[in-house]
Design a protein around this motif. Structure first.
Motif, short mmCIF file in Angstrom:
data_model
loop_
_atom_site.label_atom_id
_atom_site.label_comp_id
_atom_site.label_asym_id
_atom_site.label_seq_id
_atom_site.Cartn_x
_atom_site.Cartn_y
_atom_site.Cartn_z
N ILE A 84 0.87 -1.17 0.00
CA ILE A 84 0.00 0.00 0.00
C ILE A 84 0.91 1.22 0.00
N ARG A 85 0.50 2.28 -0.68
CA ARG A 85 1.32 3.48 -0.67
C ARG A 85 0.50 4.70 -0.32
N GLN A 86 1.19 5.75 0.10
CA GLN A 86 0.55 6.99 0.48
C GLN A 86 1.38 8.16 -0.04
N PRO A 87 0.99 8.74 -1.18
CA PRO A 87 1.69 9.93 -1.67
C PRO A 87 1.55 11.06 -0.66
N PRO A 88 2.49 11.98 -0.64
CA PRO A 88 2.43 13.09 0.33
C PRO A 88 1.09 13.83 0.27
N GLY A 89 0.41 13.91 1.39
CA GLY A 89 -0.84 14.65 1.47
C GLY A 89 -2.02 14.00 0.78
N LYS A 90 -1.86 12.75 0.35
CA LYS A 90 -2.95 12.09 -0.38
C LYS A 90 -3.42 10.83 0.36
N ARG A 91 -4.46 10.24 -0.18
CA ARG A 91 -5.03 9.06 0.47
C ARG A 91 -4.17 7.82 0.25
N LEU A 92 -4.39 6.83 1.07
CA LEU A 92 -3.75 5.54 0.89
C LEU A 92 -4.23 4.90 -0.40
N GLU A 93 -3.35 4.21 -1.08
CA GLU A 93 -3.69 3.52 -2.33
C GLU A 93 -3.17 2.08 -2.25
N TRP A 94 -4.07 1.14 -2.43
CA TRP A 94 -3.68 -0.26 -2.47
C TRP A 94 -2.94 -0.54 -3.77
N ILE A 95 -1.79 -1.22 -3.67
CA ILE A 95 -0.99 -1.54 -4.84
C ILE A 95 -1.26 -2.98 -5.30
N GLY A 96 -1.26 -3.89 -4.36
CA GLY A 96 -1.49 -5.29 -4.71
C GLY A 96 -1.15 -6.19 -3.55
N TYR A 97 -1.42 -7.50 -3.74
CA TYR A 97 -1.06 -8.46 -2.71
C TYR A 97 -0.72 -9.81 -3.34
N ILE A 98 -0.07 -10.64 -2.52
CA ILE A 98 0.33 -11.97 -2.96
C ILE A 98 -0.03 -12.98 -1.88
N PHE A 99 -0.44 -14.16 -2.29
CA PHE A 99 -0.66 -15.30 -1.42
C PHE A 99 0.58 -16.16 -1.48
N TYR A 100 0.81 -16.98 -0.47
CA TYR A 100 2.07 -17.73 -0.43
C TYR A 100 2.25 -18.65 -1.63
N THR A 101 1.16 -19.02 -2.27
CA THR A 101 1.23 -19.90 -3.45
C THR A 101 1.78 -19.15 -4.66
N GLY A 102 1.85 -17.82 -4.56
CA GLY A 102 2.30 -17.00 -5.68
C GLY A 102 1.17 -16.30 -6.41
N THR A 103 -0.05 -16.63 -6.04
CA THR A 103 -1.21 -15.94 -6.63
C THR A 103 -1.19 -14.47 -6.24
N THR A 104 -1.40 -13.61 -7.24
CA THR A 104 -1.35 -12.16 -7.00
C THR A 104 -2.64 -11.48 -7.44
N ASN A 105 -2.83 -10.28 -6.92
CA ASN A 105 -3.93 -9.41 -7.35
C ASN A 105 -3.41 -7.99 -7.28
N TYR A 106 -3.50 -7.26 -8.39
CA TYR A 106 -2.94 -5.92 -8.47
C TYR A 106 -4.04 -4.88 -8.73
N ASN A 107 -3.77 -3.67 -8.27
CA ASN A 107 -4.63 -2.54 -8.59
C ASN A 107 -4.58 -2.33 -10.11
N PRO A 108 -5.73 -2.32 -10.78
CA PRO A 108 -5.73 -2.16 -12.24
C PRO A 108 -4.98 -0.92 -12.72
N SER A 109 -4.98 0.14 -11.92
CA SER A 109 -4.32 1.37 -12.35
C SER A 109 -2.80 1.23 -12.37
N LEU A 110 -2.27 0.21 -11.73
CA LEU A 110 -0.82 0.00 -11.66
C LEU A 110 -0.40 -1.32 -12.27
#
Lengths: 124, 110
Positions: free
Chosen positions: A39-65
């Motif tokens: 997750i990231r937080q640009p200066p003065g802006k809201r939190l933005e979810w980037i993505g996550y991974i499960f231990y199996t390697g399965t991932t899910n990413y924010n479509p914008s990134l």
């Protein structure tokens, strides 16, 4: 006590790849109960979810990134990592890693443990 | 991108009760549970409330949460100076297929 710790450079040049690693202690990244997230937080802006991974390697990413992001896991080191390519000044932010609980349908419930954050500045 | 809307600021005096709202849509709050985070200056967010109204261990019962339709709220009773922080709401968004966050509310204890 679960702890997450980000590590990586604080300065990245435009067009290069931002790389961060999160080291997990007090829990195992091969725990089947959690997603490991960025997750990231640009200066003065809201939190933005980037993505996550499960231990199996399965991932899910924010479509914008999605076209620029890659998250991987190293179970032997209890670490997971973020790569964000072709960065610009807009990618300047505090980057957090976090543990995410999820439902049986895969919906993230919450982020219950966070790293302290790693400020990454994109500048030449 | 779907987002959640919060008032940018709120304030109260010690001992008062304050409430912070979070407005979303049918794709996020209307379909999924809400959680709240407290962020003290210079620190990482801390989970304050999950599944709309559940407090993690260690969170005082002065904090309470509720949800109705596409909105949620966080209430803090018996306001204390250490409650001065930024508060964020979050929920899964079915359209995004991921979590979304509110813009945060800066709570001042006067």
């Amino acid at each position: 006590q679960v702890q997450l710790q980000e590590s990586g450079p604080g300065l990245v040049k435009p067009s290069e790849t931002l790389s961060l690693t999160c080291t997990v202690s007090g829990d195992s990244v091969i725990s089947g109960n959690y997603y490991w997230s960025w997750i990231r937080q640009p200066p003065g802006k809201r939190l933005e979810w980037i993505g996550y991974i499960f231990y199996t390697g399965t991932t899910n990413y924010n479509p914008s990134l999605k076209s620029r992001v890659s998250i991987s896991v190293d179970t032997s080191k209890s670490q997971f990592s973020l790569n964000l390519s072709s960065v610009t000044a807009a990618d300047t932010a505090v980057y957090y890693c976090a543990r995410a609980g999820f439902t049986i349908s895969g919906v993230v419930h919450y982020f219950d443990y966070w790293g302290q954050g790693n400020l990454v500045t994109v500048s030449s | 991108q779907s987002v959640l809307t919060q008032p940018p600021s709120a304030s109260g005096t010690p001992g008062q009760r304050v409430s912070i709202s979070c407005s979303g849509s049918t794709s996020n709050i209307g379909s999924n549970t809400v959680n709240w985070y407290q962020q003290l200056p210079g620190t990482a967010p801390k989970l304050l409330m999950y599944r709309n109204s559940q407090r993690p261990s260690g969170v005082p019962d002065r904090f309470s949460g509720s949800k109705s339709g596409t909105s949620a709220s966080l209430a803090i009773s018996g306001l204390q100076s250490e409650d001065e922080a930024d508060y964020f709401c979050a929920a899964w968004d079915d359209s995004l297929n991921g979590p979304v966050f509110g813009g945060g509310t800066k709570l001042s204890v006067l």
